[in-house]
Design a protein around this motif. Structure first.
Motif, PDB file in Angstrom:
ATOM      1  N   VAL A   1       0.858  -1.168   0.000  1.00 41.88           N
ATOM      2  CA  VAL A   1       0.000   0.000   0.000  1.00 41.88           C
ATOM      3  C   VAL A   1       0.906   1.232   0.000  1.00 41.88           C
ATOM      4  CG1 VAL A   1      -1.768   1.279   1.237  1.00 41.88           C
ATOM      5  CG2 VAL A   1      -1.780  -1.198   1.300  1.00 41.88           C
ATOM      6  N   ASP A   2       0.704   2.117  -0.973  1.00 40.97           N
ATOM      7  CA  ASP A   2       1.499   3.347  -1.051  1.00 40.97           C
ATOM      8  C   ASP A   2       0.866   4.441  -0.199  1.00 40.97           C
ATOM      9  OD1 ASP A   2       3.267   2.205  -2.869  1.00 40.97           O
ATOM     10  OD2 ASP A   2       2.057   2.825  -4.595  1.00 40.97           O
ATOM     11  N   ASP A   3       1.703   5.404   0.216  1.00 43.11           N
ATOM     12  CA  ASP A   3       1.212   6.563   0.940  1.00 43.11           C
ATOM     13  C   ASP A   3       0.342   7.404   0.005  1.00 43.11           C
ATOM     14  OD1 ASP A   3       2.618   5.726   3.155  1.00 43.11           O
ATOM     15  OD2 ASP A   3       4.298   7.091   2.835  1.00 43.11           O
ATOM     16  N   ILE A   4      -0.557   8.203   0.602  1.00 49.63           N
ATOM     17  CA  ILE A   4      -1.507   9.006  -0.169  1.00 49.63           C
ATOM     18  C   ILE A   4      -1.343  10.470   0.220  1.00 49.63           C
ATOM     19  CG2 ILE A   4      -3.944   9.435  -0.642  1.00 49.63           C
ATOM     20  CD1 ILE A   4      -4.547   6.600   0.290  1.00 49.63           C
ATOM     21  N   THR A   5      -1.344  11.348  -0.778  1.00 47.28           N
ATOM     22  CA  THR A   5      -1.318  12.791  -0.532  1.00 47.28           C
ATOM     23  C   THR A   5      -2.354  13.445  -1.441  1.00 47.28           C
ATOM     24  OG1 THR A   5       1.036  12.752   0.004  1.00 47.28           O
ATOM     25  CG2 THR A   5       0.101  14.882  -0.599  1.00 47.28           C
ATOM     26  N   PHE A   6      -3.194  14.310  -0.833  1.00 43.98           N
ATOM     27  CA  PHE A   6      -4.165  15.052  -1.623  1.00 43.98           C
ATOM     28  C   PHE A   6      -4.527  16.332  -0.896  1.00 43.98           C
ATOM     29  CE2 PHE A   6      -6.534  11.942   0.853  1.00 43.98           C
ATOM     30  CZ  PHE A   6      -7.657  12.601   1.322  1.00 43.98           C
ATOM     31  N   THR A  54      -3.470   7.859   9.293  1.00 43.05           N
ATOM     32  CA  THR A  54      -2.980   6.521   8.969  1.00 43.05           C
ATOM     33  C   THR A  54      -4.121   5.712   8.367  1.00 43.05           C
ATOM     34  OG1 THR A  54      -1.386   6.578  10.788  1.00 43.05           O
ATOM     35  CG2 THR A  54      -1.929   4.417   9.894  1.00 43.05           C
ATOM     36  N   LEU A  55      -3.848   5.140   7.195  1.00 40.65           N
ATOM     37  CA  LEU A  55      -4.800   4.245   6.537  1.00 40.65           C
ATOM     38  C   LEU A  55      -4.403   2.820   6.888  1.00 40.65           C
ATOM     39  CD1 LEU A  55      -7.123   3.790   4.453  1.00 40.65           C
ATOM     40  CD2 LEU A  55      -5.328   3.631   2.702  1.00 40.65           C
ATOM     41  N   SER A  56      -5.344   2.068   7.420  1.00 44.85           N
ATOM     42  CA  SER A  56      -5.107   0.671   7.759  1.00 44.85           C
ATOM     43  C   SER A  56      -5.848  -0.197   6.750  1.00 44.85           C
ATOM     44  CB  SER A  56      -5.610   0.379   9.180  1.00 44.85           C
ATOM     45  OG  SER A  56      -5.457  -0.990   9.477  1.00 44.85           O
ATOM     46  N   VAL A  57      -5.098  -1.073   6.081  1.00 45.39           N
ATOM     47  CA  VAL A  57      -5.669  -1.959   5.069  1.00 45.39           C
ATOM     48  C   VAL A  57      -5.464  -3.395   5.547  1.00 45.39           C
ATOM     49  CG1 VAL A  57      -5.584  -2.700   2.662  1.00 45.39           C
ATOM     50  CG2 VAL A  57      -5.091  -0.306   3.263  1.00 45.39           C
ATOM     51  N   THR A  58      -6.560  -4.148   5.587  1.00 43.99           N
ATOM     52  CA  THR A  58      -6.490  -5.527   6.076  1.00 43.99           C
ATOM     53  C   THR A  58      -7.018  -6.477   5.009  1.00 43.99           C
ATOM     54  OG1 THR A  58      -6.854  -4.785   8.347  1.00 43.99           O
ATOM     55  CG2 THR A  58      -7.263  -7.110   7.895  1.00 43.99           C
ATOM     56  N   VAL A  59      -6.283  -7.558   4.813  1.00 47.08           N
ATOM     57  CA  VAL A  59      -6.736  -8.619   3.919  1.00 47.08           C
ATOM     58  C   VAL A  59      -7.696  -9.479   4.720  1.00 47.08           C
ATOM     59  CG1 VAL A  59      -6.031 -10.636   2.596  1.00 47.08           C
ATOM     60  CG2 VAL A  59      -4.581  -8.612   2.627  1.00 47.08           C
ATOM     61  N   VAL A  60      -8.904  -9.667   4.201  1.00 48.95           N
ATOM     62  CA  VAL A  60      -9.913 -10.476   4.879  1.00 48.95           C
ATOM     63  C   VAL A  60      -9.490 -11.948   4.767  1.00 48.95           C
ATOM     64  CG1 VAL A  60     -12.344 -11.134   4.920  1.00 48.95           C
ATOM     65  CG2 VAL A  60     -11.691  -8.777   4.375  1.00 48.95           C
ATOM     66  N   PRO A  61      -9.417 -12.644   5.913  1.00 54.27           N
ATOM     67  CA  PRO A  61      -8.955 -14.046   5.845  1.00 54.27           C
ATOM     68  C   PRO A  61      -9.972 -14.948   5.158  1.00 54.27           C
ATOM     69  CG  PRO A  61      -9.742 -13.510   8.047  1.00 54.27           C
ATOM     70  CD  PRO A  61      -9.780 -12.229   7.248  1.00 54.27           C
ATOM     71  N   THR A  71      -0.209  -0.581   6.755  1.00 53.35           N
ATOM     72  CA  THR A  71      -0.654   0.807   6.898  1.00 53.35           C
ATOM     73  C   THR A  71       0.046   1.691   5.877  1.00 53.35           C
ATOM     74  OG1 THR A  71       1.032   1.292   8.562  1.00 53.35           O
ATOM     75  CG2 THR A  71      -1.126   0.568   9.368  1.00 53.35           C
ATOM     76  N   ALA A  72      -0.597   2.799   5.606  1.00 52.07           N
ATOM     77  CA  ALA A  72      -0.027   3.822   4.725  1.00 52.07           C
ATOM     78  C   ALA A  72      -0.318   5.170   5.364  1.00 52.07           C
ATOM     79  CB  ALA A  72      -0.660   3.755   3.336  1.00 52.07           C
ATOM     80  N   GLU A  73       0.542   6.119   5.116  1.00 57.46           N
ATOM     81  CA  GLU A  73       0.343   7.467   5.636  1.00 57.46           C
ATOM     82  C   GLU A  73      -0.509   8.270   4.649  1.00 57.46           C
ATOM     83  OE1 GLU A  73       1.301   8.436   8.719  1.00 57.46           O
ATOM     84  OE2 GLU A  73       1.892   6.330   8.871  1.00 57.46           O
ATOM     85  N   ILE A  74      -1.432   9.036   5.213  1.00 55.40           N
ATOM     86  CA  ILE A  74      -2.259   9.934   4.411  1.00 55.40           C
ATOM     87  C   ILE A  74      -1.893  11.359   4.807  1.00 55.40           C
ATOM     88  CG2 ILE A  74      -4.590  10.740   3.883  1.00 55.40           C
ATOM     89  CD1 ILE A  74      -5.613   7.984   4.751  1.00 55.40           C
TER      90      ILE A  74
END
Length: 186
Positions: A1-6, A54-61, A71-74
């Motif tokens: 997951v890449d960091d995000i800036t906007f 902080t963006l938290s991305v979870t793979v559903v088992p 995680t990625a920084e926003i």
């Protein structure tokens, strides 16, 4: 997951690369007001004030895979306030005013550049100017930013026009060979 800036008021998407899993879920940690949409492997984020998150991305088992969280920084950048300043019509000895339209600002101030003798008053979004001799001037109008907006200054040039002089002379009556005085007011 890449960091995000906007920028504030916008949204941004990021693609997530996964292997061995079917679904992903995402959330902005500690910020339920954030709008997070997951469409296959693309996550879009919006609804955040300027700041860092902080963006938290979870793979559903599933039956064959354990959950994994990354995680990625926003970073949401402030944007400039918008400001629109009208024109000033001013004649020497009078007070001129100008309307200011703003968004994303919490305070309006005005200053005539290099002329501290100018009397500048701000009442809500109306700026009045007086105390200047005839001539050309520049008014700087500044808005203080807020949590999501940067401060902005806009300059307008204006002229203080010369005022018409007044002259009054009283009527005079006198006899031939005599002299009289007359009152003249300028």
């Amino acid at each position: 997951v890449d960091d995000i800036t906007f920028d504030y008021g916008k949204s941004e998407s990021v693609n997530v690369t996964v292997s061995g899993a079917c679904e992903i879920s995402a959330e902005v940690v500690g910020h339920p007001e954030a709008v997070v949409n997951v469409d296959n492997n693309t996550i879009s984020v919006s609804g955040l004030d300027a700041g860092n998150y902080t963006l938290s991305v979870t793979v559903v088992p599933d039956d064959n895979h354990n959950p994994v969280t990354k995680t990625a920084e926003i970073t949401v950048n402030k944007v400039d306030s918008s400001i629109d300043v009208g024109d000033i019509n001013l004649t020497y000895g009078e007070t001129g005013s100008v309307s200011v339209s703003v968004s994303g600002a919490v305070e309006v101030t005005g200053e005539v550049v290099d002329h501290p003798e100018a009397v500048v008053n701000v009442d809500n979004n109306t700026i009045s100017v007086s105390g200047l001799d005839a001539g050309n001037y520049t008014l700087n109008v500044t808005v203080a930013g807020d949590d999501n907006h940067n401060p902005v200054t806009k300059s307008i040039d204006f002229e203080v026009k010369k005022a018409d002089s007044t002259l009054s002379v009283d009527d005079i009556t006198f006899d031939y060979g005599k002299s009289e005085s007359v009152n003249v007011t300028v």
